[in-house]
Design an enzyme around this catalytic site. Sequence first.
Site, short mmCIF file in Angstrom:
data_model
loop_
_atom_site.label_atom_id
_atom_site.label_comp_id
_atom_site.label_asym_id
_atom_site.label_seq_id
_atom_site.Cartn_x
_atom_site.Cartn_y
_atom_site.Cartn_z
NE ARG A 115 -1.98 2.57 0.83
CZ ARG A 115 -0.80 2.00 1.10
NH1 ARG A 115 0.13 1.94 0.17
NH2 ARG A 115 -0.54 1.52 2.29
CG HIS A 142 -0.43 3.55 7.11
ND1 HIS A 142 -1.49 2.70 6.84
CD2 HIS A 142 0.63 3.03 6.42
CE1 HIS A 142 -1.08 1.72 6.04
NE2 HIS A 142 0.19 1.91 5.77
CD GLN A 145 2.92 -0.21 8.86
OE1 GLN A 145 2.64 -0.50 7.71
NE2 GLN A 145 3.68 -0.99 9.61
CG ASP A 237 7.56 6.06 6.48
OD1 ASP A 237 7.93 5.23 5.62
OD2 ASP A 237 6.47 6.67 6.40
CB CYS A 277 5.56 1.46 7.77
SG CYS A 277 6.17 2.80 6.73
NE ARG A 305 -0.66 -2.86 7.50
CZ ARG A 305 -0.55 -2.14 6.38
NH1 ARG A 305 0.64 -1.78 5.95
NH2 ARG A 305 -1.62 -1.75 5.70
#
Length: 317
Positions: A115, A142, A145, A237, A277, A305
């Site tokens: 990340r 992402h 996700q 988000d 998310c 996830r």
Amino acid sequence: MSESKLGLKLKEQFKGKDFLKISDYTKEELTDLINYAIELKEMQKSGVPHELLKGKTLAMIFEKSSIRTRVSFETGIIQLGGHALFLSKDDVHSGEAVSDTAEVLSRYVDGIMIRTFGHDIVDELAVNASIPIINGLTDDSHPCQVLADLLTIYEQKGTFENLKLAYVGDGNNVSQSLIMGCAIMGIDCYVAGPKNNEVKSEIIEKAKAKAKESGAQIIETNDPVVAAENADIIYTDVWTSMGWQGDKTNRLKEFEGYQVNEALAKHAKADYIFMHCLPAVRGEEVAKEVIDGSNSVVFDQAENRLHAQKSVMATSM
Ligand code: CP
Ligand code: NVA
């Protein structure tokens, strides 16, 4: 344990493959990864051991914070019989060439999840490592996700056909991967963001090109109501992503009118699902009544996830 037919096929297909961005995958490949995640989820729920990565090690590099990504990857690899190493931004030499880190870690571990900020860092790691690299979020994307989100949509709606998703909010990393995921899978995607915070035009164009194959519509608007009208899914988000905190005061003003609240959700279908998310800021991008209401599936997304990433790790590592 004996491996399923799908598991064997995917191992053959994805062994050593990096998981860098959603657009690297076809509809058929994403469908297979989702179906395999469902198999792994069923095994985990029914207590069937599935130590497919016995003795394997995943290095997890986090240059930004995380709860879900860290815990789901670490738990996931343990369930697969392996183990994880956590490397925070303080553990990684800031001056070391990414290519050297890639070469060195390739001598010790069997996969790297990273990340970080620039997507170019992930790409450079992938070019120089001889083991699979998994993108755990960059400024631009992402994909883990979105794989989990597609699994959640499939579980909730039973199909990817004839669905309309409204993404309301910031044109950020999650939205960019999500739009691409919809375009590939054939989900109509309406994207509503305020002026100057829209999804980048090159991403929209790329998604529209992908959508030509799947038949999906990719529609941009500045009007959240147009997006939410008759939607099966409303997704949002945070307005201020990691790395943009310095700009928060201005952003709150720019995003006024873009909150997903009950007034907006009324435009969606009665059985719409609300997705996020996480982490979320109640009272900013989403009202408490929506995220904590009965249409919200945010914790299913978070759980998925684990299963989606196990599918990626088990097939690539
Ligand atoms: N959604 C997500 O990636 O959460 P974390 O930042 O907690 O990992
Ligand atoms: N867009 C958010 C997602 C966090 C999972 C961020 O980058 O901070």
